[in-house]
Design a protein around this motif. Structure first.
Motif, PDB file in Angstrom:
ATOM      1  N   LEU A 265       0.829  -1.247   0.054  1.00 25.88           N
ATOM      2  CA  LEU A 265       0.039   0.137  -0.029  1.00 25.88           C
ATOM      3  C   LEU A 265       0.978   1.207  -0.165  1.00 25.88           C
ATOM      4  CD1 LEU A 265      -2.827  -1.083   2.666  1.00 25.88           C
ATOM      5  CD2 LEU A 265      -2.951  -0.884   0.237  1.00 25.88           C
ATOM      6  N   ASN A 266       1.943   1.258   0.928  1.00 28.41           N
ATOM      7  CA  ASN A 266       2.835   2.333   0.814  1.00 28.41           C
ATOM      8  C   ASN A 266       3.508   2.555  -0.532  1.00 28.41           C
ATOM      9  OD1 ASN A 266       2.205   2.732   3.663  1.00 28.41           O
ATOM     10  ND2 ASN A 266       3.985   1.649   4.224  1.00 28.41           N
ATOM     11  N   LEU A 267       3.806   1.785  -1.327  1.00 23.50           N
ATOM     12  CA  LEU A 267       4.344   1.528  -2.444  1.00 23.50           C
ATOM     13  C   LEU A 267       3.454   2.120  -3.457  1.00 23.50           C
ATOM     14  CD1 LEU A 267       6.430  -1.700  -2.561  1.00 23.50           C
ATOM     15  CD2 LEU A 267       7.342   0.398  -2.550  1.00 23.50           C
ATOM     16  N   ILE A 268       2.331   1.733  -3.406  1.00 28.97           N
ATOM     17  CA  ILE A 268       1.124   2.184  -4.517  1.00 28.97           C
ATOM     18  C   ILE A 268       1.085   3.713  -4.020  1.00 28.97           C
ATOM     19  CG2 ILE A 268      -1.304   2.060  -4.696  1.00 28.97           C
ATOM     20  CD1 ILE A 268      -1.217  -0.797  -3.714  1.00 28.97           C
TER      21      ILE A 268
ATOM     22  N   PHE B 115       9.856  -3.087  -8.342  1.00 30.06           N
ATOM     23  CA  PHE B 115      10.896  -2.699  -9.549  1.00 30.06           C
ATOM     24  C   PHE B 115       9.665  -1.441 -10.262  1.00 30.06           C
ATOM     25  CE2 PHE B 115      13.893  -5.938  -9.570  1.00 30.06           C
ATOM     26  CZ  PHE B 115      15.088  -5.164  -9.890  1.00 30.06           C
ATOM     27  N   VAL B 116       8.503  -1.860 -10.103  1.00 31.94           N
ATOM     28  CA  VAL B 116       7.532  -0.813 -10.651  1.00 31.94           C
ATOM     29  C   VAL B 116       7.534   0.384  -9.783  1.00 31.94           C
ATOM     30  CG1 VAL B 116       4.890  -0.359 -10.404  1.00 31.94           C
ATOM     31  CG2 VAL B 116       5.683  -2.515 -11.313  1.00 31.94           C
ATOM     32  N   HIS B 117       7.691   0.388  -8.410  1.00 31.91           N
ATOM     33  CA  HIS B 117       8.028   1.329  -7.575  1.00 31.91           C
ATOM     34  C   HIS B 117       9.138   2.216  -8.035  1.00 31.91           C
ATOM     35  CE1 HIS B 117       9.162   4.030  -4.322  1.00 31.91           C
ATOM     36  NE2 HIS B 117      10.252   3.275  -4.244  1.00 31.91           N
ATOM     37  N   LYS B 118      10.256   1.549  -8.334  1.00 35.18           N
ATOM     38  CA  LYS B 118      11.448   2.165  -8.962  1.00 35.18           C
ATOM     39  C   LYS B 118      11.261   2.819 -10.533  1.00 35.18           C
ATOM     40  CE  LYS B 118      16.216   1.423  -9.515  1.00 35.18           C
ATOM     41  NZ  LYS B 118      17.439   0.277  -9.850  1.00 35.18           N
TER      42      LYS B 118
ATOM     43  N   LEU C 212       1.932   9.314  -6.139  1.00 33.24           N
ATOM     44  CA  LEU C 212       2.273  10.798  -5.768  1.00 33.24           C
ATOM     45  C   LEU C 212       3.390  11.139  -7.079  1.00 33.24           C
ATOM     46  CD1 LEU C 212       2.675  10.732  -2.171  1.00 33.24           C
ATOM     47  CD2 LEU C 212       0.743  12.118  -3.341  1.00 33.24           C
ATOM     48  N   LEU C 213       4.351  10.129  -7.386  1.00 30.49           N
ATOM     49  CA  LEU C 213       5.267  10.482  -8.101  1.00 30.49           C
ATOM     50  C   LEU C 213       4.699  10.552  -9.503  1.00 30.49           C
ATOM     51  CD1 LEU C 213       7.830   7.891  -6.769  1.00 30.49           C
ATOM     52  CD2 LEU C 213       8.103  10.274  -6.773  1.00 30.49           C
TER      53      LEU C 213
ATOM     54  N   GLY D   6      14.299  -5.607 -14.757  1.00 30.15           N
ATOM     55  CA  GLY D   6      13.620  -6.214 -13.495  1.00 30.15           C
ATOM     56  C   GLY D   6      12.280  -6.447 -13.643  1.00 30.15           C
ATOM     57  N   ILE D   7      11.665  -5.293 -14.256  1.00 33.08           N
ATOM     58  CA  ILE D   7      10.117  -5.510 -14.525  1.00 33.08           C
ATOM     59  C   ILE D   7       9.717  -6.671 -15.223  1.00 33.08           C
ATOM     60  CG2 ILE D   7       8.173  -4.475 -15.537  1.00 33.08           C
ATOM     61  CD1 ILE D   7       9.205  -1.706 -14.320  1.00 33.08           C
ATOM     62  N   PHE D   8      10.426  -6.891 -16.345  1.00 34.63           N
ATOM     63  CA  PHE D   8      10.163  -7.856 -17.298  1.00 34.63           C
ATOM     64  C   PHE D   8      10.647  -9.344 -16.504  1.00 34.63           C
ATOM     65  CE2 PHE D   8       8.901  -4.539 -19.933  1.00 34.63           C
ATOM     66  CZ  PHE D   8       8.066  -5.025 -20.617  1.00 34.63           C
ATOM     67  N   THR D   9      11.265  -9.249 -15.746  1.00 35.00           N
ATOM     68  CA  THR D   9      11.936 -10.653 -15.021  1.00 35.00           C
ATOM     69  C   THR D   9      10.943 -11.018 -14.059  1.00 35.00           C
ATOM     70  OG1 THR D   9      14.208  -9.956 -15.296  1.00 35.00           O
ATOM     71  CG2 THR D   9      13.834 -11.640 -13.746  1.00 35.00           C
ATOM     72  N   PHE D  10      10.415 -10.078 -13.186  1.00 32.38           N
ATOM     73  CA  PHE D  10       9.835 -10.525 -11.910  1.00 32.38           C
ATOM     74  C   PHE D  10       8.315 -10.121 -12.112  1.00 32.38           C
ATOM     75  CE2 PHE D  10      14.036  -9.499 -10.200  1.00 32.38           C
ATOM     76  CZ  PHE D  10      14.363 -10.858  -9.817  1.00 32.38           C
TER      77      PHE D  10
END
Length: 480
Positions: free
Chosen positions: A5-8, A301-304, A13-14, A282-286
Motif C-alpha cells: 500500500l505504501n508503494l502504491i 521494480f514498478v515503484h522504482k 504521488l510520483l 527487473g520488471i520483465f523478469t519479476f
C-alpha cells in the motif's frame, strides 16, 4: 500488504502530480487501489450477453424541456456564434433523485445533415464538459482571465452534433439526492445510467432519433464507451423503446486492460528514456504479465520505474507543467497553444454564478473530478470490443504518442491480443505536408496514432484530431 500500500501511494504521488486534478490522476488512483484491495471483477457483462428478458427503462415527460435548455449566451463568449447550444439535466432515476448534466452543441450549418456524437471523458469520475468541451474538442476554450472564452476553430461540432455528458452522478454538475448512490458507482451503473440518459435525451430532442450515432471518448472511457455501446445493442434487440442508431465507437488513449497484464506501460517508459535498463529488466523478469500476478519483487521494480520518471507531466511527457496556477489579466488565447494551467481557468469559469445560471445548472461547487469507491470493473474489455466488432460496428482506437498514462504501446499490446487480420498495412498519414501520425487497418478495427499529442489529443493537436475524427465519421481514408 501494508508495504504494498505504501508503494502504491508513492507511485501515485510520483506519477500524477496530486496538486492538479485530472483524469490521468484518477485513472492511476483507480488501478492502484484495485490491486491493493482485492477489487471485485464483475461477470455482469457476460451475464448481460445471455439475458433475454429486457424491460424498458424509465422515460420522463420531455415536453417543453428542449426550449428551456437552450442557452441564450455563455458569459464572455466571443461574438458571431453561429450555432445553437443547450445545457440541462436529465433524470435517470426519479426515486433516488439522480440526474445527469449535459452540454450539447449543434453544427453551425445544416445540423440536420450531420451525425450525432456522444463524448465521454474518463477518470473514472472526471467531467466530459469541463475537460472535453472546455479544454479539448468543444467550441470554446477559457482565457487566462477565467472570465472570457475564445473560439476553437477545430471544434468537433464543425463535423458533428456533439453531446458532452457528465457521468456518473456526482461528476461536475450531475448529482443524486441519495448520497449512498456515490458509494455504489461502477462500470455497470455508469453504463445503465448513460443508456437511460440517451433514451430520455432522444425524447427531448426527437429530431435526432434516426440520426447516425457515435460514441467517442478517452482514458477510462476505454471502459465507458464499449460498455455503453454493448448495452445499446442488446437493448435495441430486446426492448420496445427507441432504437438508438449506433454506428460506431472510437476511443483515445483508452484504458482497455489492467496494467498488471500489459507490459506496454513499461516498454513506453524505457523506449522514451524515462527508465533505466536495470529497472526495465527487473520488471520483465519479476512481473508476470501473462497471469496478471504481482510479486513483491515486481512491485519494488514498478515503484522504482515510477520514481525514475521524475517530476514530469505524464499526460504529455514533453509538455511543461503548470507551475503558477493563478488567473492572469489577459485574454486572446490561441487554440494552437495548450496552456498547462488551463484547468485553473476552466474551474474558475464554471464556478461563476452567472455561468452556472446560463448553463441552467444547480448552484454547485464544481470540480473536474470526483473520487469514487468504484464497485466493479472487468480486468479487460477486449471481449466486449470483440462482440461489437462481430456485430459489424465500426471500431477505432487512437493514441497520442506522447502519453505515458495510457501509452500507445499499451494499446498496441491490447490490439495484438485480438490476433486480427491486417487489411491495410501500417502507413503514415499527412496534414499540411507533415506526418500527422500513423494508421493501420485490421479486419474489424482501425488503429491511429496522432503525432505530437499526449493523453488529451484534441488539446495538444486540435487540427490533426479534427482530421482524424472526420475520417472516422465519414468513413474516408486519412490523407495520404
Amino acid at each position: 500488504m501494508q508495504k504494498f500500500l505504501n508503494l502504491i501511494l508513492l507511485c501515485l504521488l510520483l506519477l500524477c502530480n496530486i496538486s492538479s486534478a485530472n483524469q490521468g490522476i484518477y485513472l492511476h488512483r483507480l488501478f492502484n487501489s484495485r490491486r491493493s484491495s482485492n477489487f471485485p471483477l464483475s461477470d455482469y457483462w457476460a451475464k448481460l450477453h445471455e439475458k433475454k428478458d429486457y424491460s424498458p427503462v424509465y422515460i420522463a415527460p420531455q415536453d417543453g424541456l428542449l426550449q428551456a435548455d437552450k442557452i441564450d449566451k455563455l458569459p464572455g463568449q466571443p461574438g458571431n456564434v453561429d450555432f445553437d447550444q443547450y445545457a440541462g439535466y436529465i433524470t435517470v432515476d426519479p426515486q433516488a433523485g439522480r440526474a445527469l448534466f449535459y452540454y450539447f452543441v449543434e453544427t453551425p450549418v445544416n445540423s440536420s445533415t450531420y451525425p450525432l456524437v456522444l463524448w465521454l471523458n474518463g477518470g473514472p469520475g472526471c467531467s466530459s464538459f469541463g475537460y472535453g468541451a472546455m479544454e479539448e474538442l468543444g467550441p470554446f476554450r477559457v482565457n487566462r482571465d477565467g472570465k472570457t472564452l475564445f473560439r476553437n476553430n477545430y471544434a468537433w461540432n464543425n463535423v458533428a452534433n456533439v453531446i458532452f455528458l457528465e457521468s456518473p452522478a456526482g461528476v461536475g454538475f450531475s448529482y443524486s439526492n441519495t448520497s449512498s448512490d456515490y458509494d455504489r458507482t461502477g462500470d455497470t451503473s455508469t453504463a445503465n445510467d448513460s443508456y437511460t440518459f440517451l433514451v430520455n435525451w432522444l425524447e427531448r430532442f426527437p429530431q435526432f432519433k434516426t440520426r447516425d450515432f457515435y460514441i467517442i471518448g478517452e482514458s477510462y472511457a476505454g471502459h465507458y464507451v464499449p460498455q455503453l455501446a454493448y448495452t445499446i445493442l442488446l437493448n435495441n434487440k430486446n426492448t420496445n423503446q427507441t432504437v438508438i442508431n449506433l454506428k460506431g465507437i472510437s476511443m483515445g488513449n483508452a484504458y482497455i486492460e489492467d496494467w498488471t497484464i500489459s507490459p506496454g506501460y513499461y516498454d513506453y517508459f524505457w523506449s522514451h528514456a524515462l527508465n533505466s535498463d536495470e529497472t526495465h529488466k527487473g520488471i520483465f523478469t519479476f512481473c508476470d504479465f501473462l497471469n496478471g500476478t504481482v510479486s513483491e519483487k515486481c512491485y519494488n521494480f514498478v515503484h522504482k520505474a515510477y520514481n525514475e520518471l521524475g517530476d514530469i507531466d505524464t499526460t504529455n511527457i514533453y509538455a511543461p507543467k503548470c507551475r503558477n496556477p493563478v488567473l492572469k489579466n489577459s485574454s486572446g488565447g490561441s487554440v494552437n497553444f495548450h496552456d498547462p494551467c488551463s484547468d485553473t481557468y476552466m474551474e474558475y469559469y464554471l464556478n461563476t454564478a452567472e455561468v452556472q445560471r446560463a448553463l441552467h445548472a444547480k448552484p454547485t461547487n464544481w470540480t473536474g473530478c470526483r473520487p469514487y469507491n468504484w464497485t466493479d470493473m472487468p480486468i479487460t474489455v477486449l471481449p466486449i470490443i470483440q462482440n461489437l466488432m462481430a456485430s459489424g460496428m465500426k471500431v477505432w482506437l487512437y493514441s497520442g504518442d506522447l502519453d505515458a498514462n495510457v501509452p500507445v504501446t499499451a494499446t498496441r499490446y491490447a490490439i495484438n491480443r485480438l490476433k486480427l487480420q491486417i487489411k491495410n498495412t501500417w502507413r503514415a498519414w499527412y496534414l499540411n505536408d507533415e506526418v500527422g501520425g500513423y494508421v493501420v487497418e485490421y479486419k474489424g478495427l482501425t488503429f491511429v496514432t496522432v503525432r505530437g499529442a499526449g493523453h488529451l489529443v484534441p488539446s495538444d493537436q486540435p487540427q490533426r484530431a479534427l482530421t482524424m475524427i472526420l475520417s472516422f465519421l465519414q468513413g474516408i481514408p486519412l490523407p495520404f
